[in-house]
Design a protein around this motif. Structure first.
Motif, mmCIF file in Angstrom:
data_model
loop_
_atom_site.group_PDB
_atom_site.id
_atom_site.type_symbol
_atom_site.label_atom_id
_atom_site.label_comp_id
_atom_site.label_asym_id
_atom_site.label_seq_id
_atom_site.Cartn_x
_atom_site.Cartn_y
_atom_site.Cartn_z
ATOM 1 N N TRP A 166 -1.381 -13.465 11.040
ATOM 2 C CA TRP A 166 -0.055 -13.222 10.462
ATOM 3 C C TRP A 166 -0.154 -12.999 8.956
ATOM 4 N N TYR A 167 -0.938 -13.834 8.278
ATOM 5 C CA TYR A 167 -1.067 -13.763 6.825
ATOM 6 C C TYR A 167 -1.661 -12.424 6.392
ATOM 7 N N ASN A 168 -2.634 -11.930 7.126
ATOM 8 C CA ASN A 168 -3.312 -10.686 6.743
ATOM 9 C C ASN A 168 -2.583 -9.427 7.207
ATOM 10 N N ASP A 169 -1.894 -9.508 8.356
ATOM 11 C CA ASP A 169 -1.325 -8.303 8.951
ATOM 12 C C ASP A 169 0.183 -8.160 8.814
ATOM 13 N N VAL A 170 0.897 -9.258 8.588
ATOM 14 C CA VAL A 170 2.355 -9.205 8.616
ATOM 15 C C VAL A 170 2.985 -9.653 7.298
ATOM 16 N N ARG A 171 2.553 -10.763 6.760
ATOM 17 C CA ARG A 171 3.196 -11.373 5.590
ATOM 18 C C ARG A 171 3.120 -10.442 4.384
ATOM 19 N N CYS A 172 4.275 -10.150 3.809
ATOM 20 C CA CYS A 172 4.339 -9.283 2.626
ATOM 21 C C CYS A 172 4.032 -10.099 1.375
ATOM 22 N N HIS A 173 3.288 -9.500 0.469
ATOM 23 C CA HIS A 173 2.880 -10.156 -0.767
ATOM 24 C C HIS A 173 3.475 -9.400 -1.949
ATOM 25 N N LYS A 174 4.174 -10.103 -2.820
ATOM 26 C CA LYS A 174 4.766 -9.456 -3.996
ATOM 27 C C LYS A 174 3.712 -8.779 -4.849
ATOM 28 N N ARG A 175 2.574 -9.445 -5.028
ATOM 29 C CA ARG A 175 1.551 -8.892 -5.918
ATOM 30 C C ARG A 175 0.843 -7.670 -5.321
ATOM 31 N N LEU A 176 1.084 -7.402 -4.038
ATOM 32 C CA LEU A 176 0.494 -6.237 -3.377
ATOM 33 C C LEU A 176 1.565 -5.188 -3.084
ATOM 34 N N GLN A 177 2.544 -5.103 -3.946
ATOM 35 C CA GLN A 177 3.626 -4.115 -3.846
ATOM 36 C C GLN A 177 4.398 -4.252 -2.538
ATOM 37 N N GLY A 178 4.558 -5.486 -2.060
ATOM 38 C CA GLY A 178 5.332 -5.739 -0.854
ATOM 39 C C GLY A 178 4.614 -5.430 0.445
ATOM 40 N N MET A 179 3.321 -5.175 0.370
ATOM 41 C CA MET A 179 2.548 -4.863 1.576
ATOM 42 C C MET A 179 1.790 -6.096 2.060
ATOM 43 N N ALA A 180 1.437 -6.085 3.343
ATOM 44 C CA ALA A 180 0.532 -7.097 3.872
ATOM 45 C C ALA A 180 -0.871 -6.788 3.345
ATOM 46 N N GLN A 181 -1.744 -7.771 3.355
ATOM 47 C CA GLN A 181 -3.077 -7.589 2.767
ATOM 48 C C GLN A 181 -3.852 -6.444 3.403
ATOM 49 N N ASN A 182 -3.879 -6.376 4.716
ATOM 50 C CA ASN A 182 -4.652 -5.310 5.360
ATOM 51 C C ASN A 182 -4.049 -3.938 5.093
ATOM 52 N N ASP A 183 -2.715 -3.835 5.048
ATOM 53 C CA ASP A 183 -2.068 -2.562 4.716
ATOM 54 C C ASP A 183 -2.425 -2.124 3.301
ATOM 55 N N TYR A 184 -2.443 -3.072 2.368
ATOM 56 C CA TYR A 184 -2.789 -2.760 0.987
ATOM 57 C C TYR A 184 -4.229 -2.269 0.883
#
Length: 61
Positions: free
Chosen positions: A33-51
């Motif tokens: 969930w953390y890598n594939d779904v959760r959006c991160h502000k510091r990654l322009q609102g993307m999940a880690q794997n999407d970024y």
């Protein structure tokens, strides 16, 4: 280790697991969930794997 802090506060805080197998299953689900779904502000609102994929696409042009 900011990410471990998130793991502890978002998943483990006040939670008791009946077995190591249950803990392992919940941990694996949280990491997915953390890598594939959760959006991160510091990654322009993307999940880690999407970024990561977005960044790699820029360099593969």
């Amino acid at each position: 280790m900011e990410d471990f802090g998130h793991l502890k506060s978002e998943m483990y805080h006040g939670v008791y697991f009946a077995s190591i197998a249950e803990l392992t299953k919940e941990n694996d689900e949280y990491i997915g969930w953390y890598n594939d779904v959760r959006c991160h502000k510091r990654l322009q609102g993307m999940a880690q794997n999407d970024y990561r994929l977005h960044t790699l696409a820029v360099f593969s042009v």
